[in-house]
Design an enzyme around this catalytic site. Structure first.
Site, PDB file in Angstrom:
ATOM      1  N   LYS A 200     -62.251  94.876 -73.754  1.00 36.78           N
ATOM      2  CA  LYS A 200     -61.550  95.977 -73.083  1.00 36.78           C
ATOM      3  C   LYS A 200     -62.049  97.303 -73.653  1.00 36.78           C
ATOM      4  O   LYS A 200     -62.187  97.436 -74.876  1.00 36.78           O
ATOM      5  CB  LYS A 200     -60.033  95.843 -73.286  1.00 36.78           C
ATOM      6  CG  LYS A 200     -59.425  94.672 -72.506  1.00 36.78           C
ATOM      7  CD  LYS A 200     -57.927  94.618 -72.689  1.00 36.78           C
ATOM      8  CE  LYS A 200     -57.329  93.345 -72.108  1.00 36.78           C
ATOM      9  NZ  LYS A 200     -57.028  93.400 -70.691  1.00 36.78           N
ATOM     10  N   HIS A 258     -56.050  87.144 -79.094  1.00 35.18           N
ATOM     11  CA  HIS A 258     -56.165  88.539 -78.670  1.00 35.18           C
ATOM     12  C   HIS A 258     -55.547  89.531 -79.666  1.00 35.18           C
ATOM     13  O   HIS A 258     -56.177  90.502 -80.059  1.00 35.18           O
ATOM     14  CB  HIS A 258     -55.484  88.761 -77.319  1.00 35.18           C
ATOM     15  CG  HIS A 258     -55.959  87.830 -76.237  1.00 35.18           C
ATOM     16  ND1 HIS A 258     -57.268  87.461 -76.088  1.00 35.18           N
ATOM     17  CD2 HIS A 258     -55.290  87.202 -75.235  1.00 35.18           C
ATOM     18  CE1 HIS A 258     -57.384  86.659 -75.034  1.00 35.18           C
ATOM     19  NE2 HIS A 258     -56.206  86.481 -74.511  1.00 35.18           N
TER      20      HIS A 258
HETATM   21  C1  BG6 Z   1     -54.855  85.262 -71.316  1.00 36.88           C
HETATM   22  C2  BG6 Z   1     -53.597  84.468 -71.465  1.00 36.88           C
HETATM   23  O1  BG6 Z   1     -55.761  84.945 -72.334  1.00 36.88           O
HETATM   24  O2  BG6 Z   1     -54.547  86.646 -71.370  1.00 36.88           O
HETATM   25  C3  BG6 Z   1     -52.611  84.839 -70.371  1.00 36.88           C
HETATM   26  O3  BG6 Z   1     -53.887  83.080 -71.407  1.00 36.88           O
HETATM   27  C4  BG6 Z   1     -52.363  86.324 -70.357  1.00 36.88           C
HETATM   28  O4  BG6 Z   1     -51.378  84.132 -70.528  1.00 36.88           O
HETATM   29  C5  BG6 Z   1     -53.680  87.080 -70.336  1.00 36.88           C
HETATM   30  O5  BG6 Z   1     -51.597  86.634 -69.207  1.00 36.88           O
HETATM   31  C6  BG6 Z   1     -53.436  88.560 -70.511  1.00 36.88           C
HETATM   32  O6  BG6 Z   1     -54.633  89.251 -70.282  1.00 36.88           O
HETATM   33  P1  BG6 Z   1     -54.627  90.732 -69.732  1.00 36.88           P
HETATM   34  O7  BG6 Z   1     -56.060  91.137 -69.767  1.00 36.88           O
HETATM   35  O8  BG6 Z   1     -54.029  90.697 -68.364  1.00 36.88           O
HETATM   36  O9  BG6 Z   1     -53.770  91.509 -70.686  1.00 36.88           O
END
Ligand code: BG6
Length: 506
Positions: A200, A258
């Site tokens: 990101k 993440h």
């Molecule tokens: C994914 C998860 O890795 O990331 C999901 O498995 C989650 O559950 C998603 O919704 C969130 O990603 P972003 O980019 O929409 O914040």
């Protein structure tokens, strides 16, 4: 080959990909449709791919090349958020799309992929360069790698690399096991473990913000920073992924990967250079500075939640246990909040509060850095609601950075009020930001692993998360403990209150 300065390599400087083929395992799946093909198409649209670029899709579904092309065209049209499908460009792009059906347990599939790659190499001069992308069920990663190895596809005239999607195991032992299986076929330097948060723009900007500016770094430590909040809130539920999600849960789905990567980016030491190894070494060191908690510490510093049904905006929203594919007695966490401590000289004693959840009031991902109070409260109205100096890094949806401070209200007397200095990505640059998958695919095709996770980081993250999972499994909480559309369980507020803090309402 001696390691070159990546910034002096003309191909990388222009960020153009050499001729190559990408083999996608799980080509009939959701990720391929929603993310991979739109990202690869956009790279073609930006003229970053060589004319001979090719894709070989594979999965069990029987499809001809043309059927695959049609499906992918629909996917690109449906999921390219800000890129129009250009018929002429699509025609050229689609000529490089091929499909091979088969079962991952069958070595003949890999032989057929090998034959297809040889033909493509002949017709499109890909130089034998191949990127394998595992976008299958995680339980099939090892099998796919084994098949590649059995057919000898990990070697060739050009480079061979492997991209793997999360989850990397479901605990420390299974993460190591997966890595051992992958290492039987690929060297660690050829394995790219994707964590799309690192791709990101705003997460990358944390590095620019911290290390490109002289004014923040002197403040970036325990002397000036009081505590840090990292929030990744989602308003959606599990969106048809109930069966997967009930095996994972919020802690494993978002924090283990993440959010710990985001935290490592916020808290890591400055790196010696922006080469992949230096950056990843610092991230890894930070993750290893978090001491795994004892069960008693976990009871004080980690909170699990699961949403129950609610009525929101005139409609009924089901609870997690009522979602399709979910066990009606499921004890899976759809919310997780953890207080983490980094045991190093920079951060000793500074709590990092990390939380994530489904069905919270809104979608927002942000980092809030709370600075210490001024030594004395001299003015009326000051410190009425916590630390006045706050730096907010908004990762999504409105990317930007804000600095909050107190200012004198106009008029007689010394009355203060919080104000904000704001940087907003959209209005400052007015340019489109590439999607995380565009950035990360381009990086893997250019052999730049800076924004990819490495096995030691995966293990360090599991070492922090696994003891929490174990305690939660043994002492199941009385779920559901928050209503859909609220900010999570009361216990998460109590966790911060123990240290005299409150969650920010983003
Ligand atoms: C994914 C998860 O890795 O990331 C999901 O498995 C989650 O559950 C998603 O919704 C969130 O990603 P972003 O980019 O929409 O914040």
């Amino acid at each position: 080959m001696p390691q070159q300065n990546p910034f002096q390599d003309p191909l990388r400087f222009e960020r153009r990909v050499p001729p190559c083929a990408v083999v996608i395992f799980g080509a009939n799946g959701d990720l391929t449709k929603r993310k991979l093909l739109p990202a690869l198409y956009r790279l073609a649209y930006d003229r970053r791919l060589a004319p001979g670029f090719a894709i070989v899709g594979t999965s069990r579904t029987i499809l001809t090349d043309d059927q695959f092309r049609d499906k992918m065209k629909d996917a690109v049209a449906a999921f390219s958020e800000d890129t129009k499908l250009d018929e002429d460009l699509w025609k050229t792009f689609a000529e490089g799309l091929h499909y091979v059906a088969g079962d991952l347990g069958d070595v003949a599939l890999f032989q057929r992929i090998g034959e297809k790659l040889a033909q493509i190499d002949q017709s499109r001069q890909t130089g034998g360069n191949v990127l394998f992308y595992l976008s299958t069920q995680p339980s099939q990663y090892a099998l796919a790698a084994q098949g590649i190895g059995a057919a000898g596809l990990q070697h060739g005239a050009g480079w061979r690399r492997l991209v793997v999607e999360k989850p990397f195991g479901h605990d420390l032992a299974s993460a190591r096991e997966l890595s051992d299986r992958l290492h039987e076929v690929f060297d660690e330097s050829a394995i790219f473990r994707i964590d799309h948060y690192l791709g990101k723009e705003t997460v990358q900007n944390i590095l620019a913000f911290r290390f490109g500016n002289g004014i923040f770094e002197p403040l970036w430590n325990r002397r000036y920073i009081n505590h840090v909040e990292i929030t990744a809130a989602e308003s959606i539920g599990v969106e048809g992924r109930g069966a997967y999600y009930q095996e994972a849960g919020a802690l494993a789905d978002m924090i283990q990967n993440h959010l710990l990567q985001v935290m490592a980016t916020i808290a890591m030491e400055p790196c010696a250079s922006f080469r992949a190894t230096s950056v990843r070494d610092e991230r890894s060191k930070l993750l290893r500075s978090m001491k795994p908690m004892t069960p008693d510490e976990i009871r004080q510093n980690a909170v699990a939640g699961q949403y129950g049904p609610a009525r929101i905006g005139g409609g009924d929203v089901p609870g997690f246990r009522q979602e399709p594919g979910v066990n009606p007695a499921s004890t899976t966490d759809t919310y997780a909040a953890v207080t983490l401590c980094v045991e190093n000289w920079r951060w000793a004693g500074v709590p990092f509060y990390v939380r994530t959840g489904k069905r919270l009031p809104k979608r927002v991902t942000e980092i809030a850095i709370h600075f210490n109070q001024a030594p004395l409260a001299m003015f009326d109205g000051e410190m009425a609601d916590g630390t006045p100096n706050l730096l907010i890094v908004r990762i999504q949806p409105e990317e930007g950075i804000s600095l909050k401070f107190l200012s004198k209200r106009p008029g007689a007397g010394m009355k203060l009020r919080p104000v904000s200095m704001d940087f907003n990505y959209g209005s400052s640059f007015g340019e489109r930001s590439p999607s995380a998958y565009e950035t990360l695919l381009l990086d893997a095709l250019l052999d730049d692993a800076t924004l990819y996770t490495r096995q030691d980081m995966v293990e360090a993250s599991w070492a922090v998360v696994e003891p929490i999972q174990n305690v939660w499994r043994e002492e199941s909480v009385d779920f559901p403990n928050y209503a859909a559309g609220t900010w999570g369980p009361d216990a998460a507020d109590a966790m911060l209150a123990r240290r005299g803090h409150i969650w920010r309402k983003p």
